[in-house]
Design a protein around this motif. Structure first.
Motif, PDB file in Angstrom:
ATOM      1  N   UNK A 185       0.825  -1.202   0.000  1.00 41.07           N
ATOM      2  CA  UNK A 185       0.000   0.000   0.000  1.00 41.07           C
ATOM      3  C   UNK A 185       0.859   1.252   0.000  1.00 41.07           C
ATOM      4  N   UNK A 186       0.388   2.268  -0.702  1.00 40.11           N
ATOM      5  CA  UNK A 186       1.034   3.572  -0.688  1.00 40.11           C
ATOM      6  C   UNK A 186       0.060   4.577  -0.091  1.00 40.11           C
ATOM      7  N   UNK A 187       0.516   5.248   0.948  1.00 40.80           N
ATOM      8  CA  UNK A 187      -0.347   6.220   1.609  1.00 40.80           C
ATOM      9  C   UNK A 187       0.310   7.588   1.593  1.00 40.80           C
ATOM     10  N   UNK A 188      -0.524   8.620   1.626  1.00 41.25           N
ATOM     11  CA  UNK A 188      -0.056  10.000   1.675  1.00 41.25           C
ATOM     12  C   UNK A 188      -0.912  10.754   2.684  1.00 41.25           C
ATOM     13  N   UNK A 189      -0.460  11.946   3.019  1.00 45.81           N
ATOM     14  CA  UNK A 189      -1.215  12.751   3.967  1.00 45.81           C
ATOM     15  C   UNK A 189      -1.003  14.222   3.724  1.00 45.81           C
ATOM     16  N   UNK A 190      -1.873  15.026   4.275  1.00 48.99           N
ATOM     17  CA  UNK A 190      -1.785  16.471   4.099  1.00 48.99           C
ATOM     18  C   UNK A 190      -2.188  17.166   5.395  1.00 48.99           C
ATOM     19  N   UNK A 208      -4.958   6.746   0.849  1.00 53.58           N
ATOM     20  CA  UNK A 208      -4.281   5.502   0.516  1.00 53.58           C
ATOM     21  C   UNK A 208      -4.784   5.033  -0.833  1.00 53.58           C
ATOM     22  N   UNK A 209      -3.873   4.528  -1.650  1.00 57.10           N
ATOM     23  CA  UNK A 209      -4.228   3.971  -2.956  1.00 57.10           C
ATOM     24  C   UNK A 209      -4.597   2.513  -2.767  1.00 57.10           C
ATOM     25  N   UNK A 210      -5.890   2.198  -2.982  1.00 48.17           N
ATOM     26  CA  UNK A 210      -6.397   0.855  -2.707  1.00 48.17           C
ATOM     27  C   UNK A 210      -6.462   0.028  -3.981  1.00 48.17           C
ATOM     28  N   UNK A 211      -6.206  -1.285  -3.872  1.00 48.86           N
ATOM     29  CA  UNK A 211      -6.480  -2.172  -5.002  1.00 48.86           C
ATOM     30  C   UNK A 211      -7.981  -2.200  -5.296  1.00 48.86           C
ATOM     31  N   UNK A 252      -1.529   4.905  10.496  1.00 50.90           N
ATOM     32  CA  UNK A 252      -1.427   3.567   9.904  1.00 50.90           C
ATOM     33  C   UNK A 252      -2.814   3.151   9.456  1.00 50.90           C
ATOM     34  N   UNK A 253      -2.901   2.661   8.188  1.00 54.10           N
ATOM     35  CA  UNK A 253      -4.174   2.247   7.634  1.00 54.10           C
ATOM     36  C   UNK A 253      -4.175   0.734   7.472  1.00 54.10           C
ATOM     37  N   UNK A 254      -5.320   0.098   7.728  1.00 51.04           N
ATOM     38  CA  UNK A 254      -5.491  -1.345   7.561  1.00 51.04           C
ATOM     39  C   UNK A 254      -6.650  -1.558   6.583  1.00 51.04           C
ATOM     40  N   UNK A 255      -6.429  -2.463   5.571  1.00 49.56           N
ATOM     41  CA  UNK A 255      -7.455  -2.726   4.566  1.00 49.56           C
ATOM     42  C   UNK A 255      -8.167  -4.041   4.846  1.00 49.56           C
ATOM     43  N   UNK A 256      -9.209  -4.280   4.057  1.00 53.11           N
ATOM     44  CA  UNK A 256     -10.011  -5.493   4.229  1.00 53.11           C
ATOM     45  C   UNK A 256      -9.218  -6.758   3.931  1.00 53.11           C
ATOM     46  N   UNK A 262       1.900   2.784   6.587  1.00 51.17           N
ATOM     47  CA  UNK A 262       2.114   3.858   7.559  1.00 51.17           C
ATOM     48  C   UNK A 262       2.661   5.083   6.851  1.00 51.17           C
ATOM     49  N   UNK A 263       2.134   6.255   7.234  1.00 54.88           N
ATOM     50  CA  UNK A 263       2.586   7.512   6.652  1.00 54.88           C
ATOM     51  C   UNK A 263       2.982   8.468   7.779  1.00 54.88           C
TER      52      UNK A 263
END
Length: 941
Positions: A185-190, A208-211, A252-256, A262-263
């Motif tokens: 996963x690739x995550x960004x923040x602002x 986050x860029x999700x599949x 930190x993001x968690x997907x299904x 982590x960003x």
């Protein structure tokens, strides 16, 4: 699959002569007949035809022995070839089947994953697709399938190029590809604001860029200030910072799918406003030649922002900063202190800049570029000045001096100013460049379209100079190049110069070469029509000559755009094109000095009309009429007109009094014309003969005969058993003894005819029935039960393996494996008949032999556990389980008795323990039945 169908053979108008046949072959470039495609047709006639007529079924025609045509739409096309012989016209038609193309595409339930896993792929359906070949792009084996859906498990991160090749039952195929990505996963923040005064509320946004087909389970926010993590299902969070400091927040993001990312945001600063702010200039007033030293101090400040009152500003973490002013006068300076970007009120500092600041302008004289005029533009009121011209000469207290410099060199000029009232002084320096540049070229002449070089000698050392070149009739620049190489593209004698521009303060230099340069070589010119018809010759006229008469051309090269062969004559021979289109006619000439040039002109070759004339008869009786046919696709005109029924019809009737040649002329929309003709003469009597007159064949066999003379119309009677009732050498496959009669008539329709007969004697076949197919237990003996007719006198069984005899009437054997036997018998008259029978092994479970134990210790003895069978055609599935029911090994769709599909006692590369294991097996017998078998065995070490 057959790509064409034979439709019919027919003779047209005249009886064919001996050994005259019409036929053709065709093929596509890649062996497939998928639209769109070009098909090449080749005549394979015998008897030396003199001309041909093709109708390709797509409204296109040809009269060449070999030609091709392009089919854009799938379907059946009836292609006809008419072969014209001296005394006969034969035709044949065949159907060319152009199969529809197939179009590959790849579907998927997802094309990117955040961790290794499976993806379901689909291909297109319909269109008769019989095979799907998948390459999943990760180095695993290619998979071939008959259905359009498949699944693949990717084991590693990476980018994979997935390709699919689909193949239809027609052989047409197509490929498609897509990219499948397995990446973390690739995550960004602002953060809109990252510094300020406490307490400070910060709004965070994560992304986050999700599949595909994935979703976020939650975000866990860490604000970096020791507060507890904040868990949310949305990508935004708000937090208040209450303490001075700098912080490193993140989430930190968690997907299904269980993927995480982590960003970390950039550092945040928060503080309180500095206090006790003071600021001042170290010295006040300050001479304009000096830099002012400013000082600012505030409690807790860690940054200061300065505005100097002259339109400039700066930021520093130090309490001291320097600044140089360009003008004299009073300035209002402002400074603002910050503590972790929390600001305090602005503090103002007045400063006076006194004395003088030296400045001056200059320009040279265009008539004498080494003479410069200077102008004092200093700020302030100086009481004294001194000019230093950099060449050992100085002048004092002159406002606008004029100075003559040496004609070549570079000089540093300086203006010194002083103010006796304030005691301040200053200086300013600038460079002066002088030179006497010259333009240089090594050549006095150059071939047209060849490069010639120019450069500058004794040039200025000023690197800022720009150059505009006007040489050999072209202009280049301005640019910073003090040399140039340029292609001379115009004939002539040219003066050449360069303009040097060194800015507004310097007059430009125009430097002229002291001699002209001649651009010479062959001056090419030829005349040619813009367009011609394909059936006409292209004639060009060469009007070229040397630009300088004495420079004779020693070689000419002509190329007509469709060949690498050059015509080297000054005036080339007329040229014939074979296909319409636009061609580049190119003339190249080389003169005695080695100068070479090329001239190209485009010529349009328009299509010529298609025309071929034939007649219903080339020979007629005196006073009779004959029908003539014109195969064409344009306007038509017949001649001579005095003995034909219609002069513009496709079909016309000629009634010649004497032997006559008739002409037809076709003209198309491009006004291109073509001419063809047909000659009509008289017929003579003849006698028919057939060789041989008696033929003996067995039932279902055939024979051939030959009829003479050729070149007549022929009709056989009866027609039963004949391959063709209108040819001289038909294949005769009579079902019973028959007498055939061949009647020949002249092609002109006169009263000349003749007949002959041939007897075909048909012998009866022997009767044989090899008996019914039978299946026995392995190792069981058996005896065949054939039935024979009374006229059988010899027998042959093949293969002879496992049989008691191969030439007896009733052999016996032992059922060891399934075998099909062929029985061939011969009658007392030499005719042959055959039948076959299958002896097989029963489809029973006991024919599957499984070891009770095996020892995978790599001693080449009993190292693999695999099935040994008899009467089994294929093993659909073979699976090994441990005692806990876990699948350790599985193989599918393989032939029995193959060690390559045996289990080696390992699971994922690790040796399994000595224990009892279970196997299951699904098989297909040679009879087509399925058998399921299950059992256990022991692994021993």
């Amino acid at each position: 699959m057959n790509k064409f169908i034979f439709v019919f053979f027919s003779f047209s108008f005249l009886l064919n002569a001996n050994s005259q046949t019409v036929d053709f072959s065709f093929e596509s470039a890649n062996g497939l007949y998928c639209n769109p495609t070009t098909i090449l047709f080749k005549q394979t006639c015998t008897g030396n035809p003199i001309s041909f007529i093709w109708s390709f079924g797509n409204n296109l025609y040809s009269d060449k022995p070999v030609d091709s045509t392009f089919y854009t739409i799938a379907g059946s096309y009836t292609v006809k070839l008419i072969a014209i012989f001296e005394t006969a016209t034969l035709e044949i038609s065949k159907v060319v089947l152009i199969n529809p193309k197939v179009s590959a595409s790849i579907g998927f339930d997802k094309n990117n994953l955040c961790q290794p896993g499976s993806i379901n792929f689909t291909g297109p359906t319909g269109g008769g697709i019989k095979n799907y070949e998948w390459n999943f792009g990760d180095g695993t084996a290619i998979v071939n399938a008959s259905s359009n859906g498949t699944s693949h498990s990717y084991a590693n991160f990476g980018t994979n190029n997935v390709t699919l090749k689909i193949t239809a039952t027609s052989g047409c195929y197509d490929t498609a590809s897509t990219i499948v990505t397995i990446k973390r996963l690739e995550s960004t923040g602002a953060v809109p604001q990252f510094r300020g005064c406490i307490p400070f509320v910060v709004n965070f946004t994560g992304d986050v860029t999700l599949p595909s087909n994935s979703s976020v389970v939650n975000y866990t926010w860490d604000f970096g200030d020791g507060s507890p993590p904040y868990i949310s299902t949305v990508n935004t969070a708000t937090h208040t910072y209450s303490f001075v400091g700098d912080y490193f927040p993140g989430f930190t993001v968690i997907t299904s799918e269980g993927c995480t990312s982590t960003y970390s945001f950039k550092r945040l600063y928060f503080g309180t406003a500095p206090t006790d702010n003071v600021g001042y200039a170290q010295t006040n007033p300050v001479c304009g030649s000096d830099s002012v030293v400013f000082i600012s101090k505030a409690t807790n400040a860690n940054r200061y922002f300065w505005q100097f009152g002259d339109g400039t500003n700066a930021s520093t973490t130090d309490t001291i900063i320097k600044h140089k002013y360009n003008t004299i006068g009073n300035k209002n300076v402002q400074v603002k202190p910050y503590y972790n970007e929390c600001d305090a009120p602005t503090y103002r500092i007045p400063i006076s800049i006194i004395g003088v600041i030296a400045k001056y302008a200059l320009s040279n004289t265009c008539s004498n570029k080494n003479i410069y005029s200077f102008g004092d533009t200093s700020s302030g009121i100086p009481t004294s000045t001194l000019w230093n011209f950099g060449n050992g000469i100085q002048q004092a207290n002159i406002i606008d001096p004029v100075h003559s410099f040496p004609i070549s060199g570079e000089f540093k000029t300086t203006l010194y100013t002083a103010d006796s009232v304030s005691g301040c002084s200053d200086s300013s320096s600038r460079m002066i460049y002088t030179a006497v540049p010259e333009i240089y070229s090594a050549d006095s002449s150059v071939c047209k379209n060849k490069a010639i070089s120019f450069s500058i000698l004794n040039n200025y050392t000023d690197t800022s100079a720009m150059y505009t070149w006007i040489v050999v009739g072209s202009q280049t620049g301005p640019a910073g190049n003090d040399s140039i190489a340029i292609d001379a593209d115009k004939f002539g004698s040219f003066n050449n110069f360069v303009v040097i521009d060194r800015g507004l303060e310097n007059c430009p230099d125009t430097i002229i070469l002291n001699r002209p340069i001649t651009v010479k070589g062959p001056n090419l010119d030829f005349t040619a029509p813009n367009l011609i018809c394909l059936n006409n010759l292209l004639t060009v006229t060469n009007n070229s000559q040397p630009f300088i008469a004495a420079d004779s051309v020693k070689r000419w090269y002509w190329n007509f755009g469709n060949s690498i062969t050059n015509d080297t004559a000054f005036q080339p021979a007329p040229f014939q094109y074979t296909t319409p289109g636009t061609y580049n006619v190119k003339l190249t000439a080389l003169d005695k000095n080695g100068c070479e040039d090329t001239l190209t002109k485009a010529i349009l070759i328009n299509p010529a009309p298609f025309l071929h004339i034939t007649a219903a008869r080339d020979k007629v009786c005196y006073g009779q009429s004959v029908t003539m046919f014109a195969f064409h696709n344009n306007d038509l005109l017949w001649s001579p007109a005095n003995s034909i029924s219609c002069t513009t019809c496709d079909t016309t009737i000629a009634t010649p009094i004497v032997s006559t040649r008739y002409y037809g002329t076709a003209t198309n929309s491009f006004n291109c014309s073509v001419r063809d003709s047909n000659y009509i003469e008289v017929e003579n009597p003849f006698t028919t003969t057939i060789v041989p007159t008696d033929n003996y064949i067995c039932q279902n066999e055939n024979t051939t005969v030959d009829v003479n003379p050729k070149g007549k119309k022929i009709l056989w009677s009866p027609v039963a058993g004949l391959s063709n009732a209108t040819i001289y050498n038909p294949v005769i496959a009579a079902s019973q003894s028959t007498t055939y009669s061949a009647t020949l008539t002249d092609s002109a329709g006169c009263l000349f005819s003749s007949s002959a007969t041939v007897n075909v004697h048909v012998k009866s076949l022997p009767f044989v029935d090899a008996g019914p197919d039978k299946y026995y237990s392995k190792g069981t003996g058996y005896t065949f039960t054939p039935t024979y007719g009374n006229n059988v006198n010899s027998y042959l069984w093949t293969p002879s393996v496992l049989l008691s005899c191969d030439n007896c009437a009733i052999p016996s054997g032992v059922a060891t494996y399934t075998q099909r036997y062929l029985l061939r018998v011969t009658s007392d008259s030499g005719c042959v008949a055959s039948d076959s029978v299958t002896i097989g092994v029963d489809c029973i479970s006991s024919n599957i032999f499984m070891p009770k134990a095996f020892t995978p210790n790599n001693d080449n003895l009993n190292d693999l556990f695999y099935p040994i069978t008899a009467g089994i055609k294929s093993i659909l599935k073979f699976t090994i389980y441990n005692r806990q029911g876990r699948v350790l090994y599985e193989a599918r769709n393989f032939s029995p008795n193959d060690k390559l599909y045996g289990w080696n006692g390992k699971f994922k590369g690790a040796n399994q323990i000595m224990d009892t294991y279970v196997y299951t097996m699904e098989t297909v017998c040679e009879t087509g039945e399925k058998i399921f078998k299950k059992g256990s065995f022991i692994l021993m070490r």
